[in-house]
Design a protein around this motif. Structure first.
Motif, short mmCIF file in Angstrom:
data_model
loop_
_atom_site.label_atom_id
_atom_site.label_comp_id
_atom_site.label_asym_id
_atom_site.label_seq_id
_atom_site.Cartn_x
_atom_site.Cartn_y
_atom_site.Cartn_z
N ALA A 22 0.83 -1.21 0.00
CA ALA A 22 0.00 0.00 0.00
C ALA A 22 0.86 1.25 0.00
N GLY A 23 1.92 1.27 0.80
CA GLY A 23 2.81 2.42 0.85
C GLY A 23 3.50 2.67 -0.49
N THR A 24 3.90 1.60 -1.15
CA THR A 24 4.54 1.74 -2.45
C THR A 24 3.57 2.30 -3.47
N ALA A 25 2.33 1.83 -3.44
CA ALA A 25 1.32 2.33 -4.38
C ALA A 25 1.06 3.81 -4.16
N VAL A 26 0.91 4.21 -2.90
CA VAL A 26 0.66 5.63 -2.60
C VAL A 26 1.87 6.48 -2.99
N ALA A 27 3.07 6.01 -2.68
CA ALA A 27 4.28 6.75 -3.04
C ALA A 27 4.42 6.85 -4.55
N TYR A 28 4.09 5.78 -5.26
CA TYR A 28 4.19 5.80 -6.72
C TYR A 28 3.25 6.84 -7.33
N VAL A 29 2.01 6.86 -6.86
CA VAL A 29 1.05 7.84 -7.37
C VAL A 29 1.52 9.26 -7.02
N GLY A 30 2.03 9.44 -5.82
CA GLY A 30 2.54 10.75 -5.42
C GLY A 30 3.69 11.21 -6.28
N VAL A 31 4.61 10.32 -6.55
CA VAL A 31 5.77 10.66 -7.39
C VAL A 31 5.30 10.99 -8.81
N GLN A 32 4.32 10.25 -9.31
CA GLN A 32 3.81 10.54 -10.65
C GLN A 32 3.18 11.93 -10.71
N LEU A 33 2.43 12.29 -9.68
CA LEU A 33 1.82 13.62 -9.65
C LEU A 33 2.87 14.72 -9.54
N ILE A 34 3.82 14.54 -8.64
CA ILE A 34 4.88 15.53 -8.45
C ILE A 34 5.71 15.67 -9.73
N GLY A 35 6.03 14.54 -10.34
CA GLY A 35 6.81 14.57 -11.57
C GLY A 35 6.08 15.26 -12.70
#
Length: 74
Positions: A22-35
């Motif tokens: 779950a943490g990886t999924a949330v971090a991945y979505v966050g990184v995609q948005l920030i990027g």
């Protein structure tokens, strides 16, 4: 280890694995948005894609190992 202790340890490993996924999924979505907001290059975004894929692959293997440890106890 007794059966109930082993079940508790297996449950704990399963919960830890669920939090990692779950943490990886949330971090991945966050990184995609920030990027996307900051205009990161495709190469940089690809690095984070591969990192998330590596964690999900590790999680799949770990889940299989937890499942097999339960099968061996039966």
């Amino acid at each position: 280890m007794t059966g109930s202790d082993d079940n508790g340890a297996r449950s704990r490993r399963g919960r830890q694995l669920a939090f990692i996924i779950a943490g990886t999924a949330v971090a991945y979505v966050g990184v995609q948005l920030i990027g996307a907001m900051n205009g990161w290059t495709t190469r940089t975004m690809g690095f984070f894609d591969l990192a998330a894929l590596a964690v999900f692959g590790w999680a799949l293997v770990s889940a299989y190992m937890i499942w097999r440890s339960g099968q061996n106890d039966s």
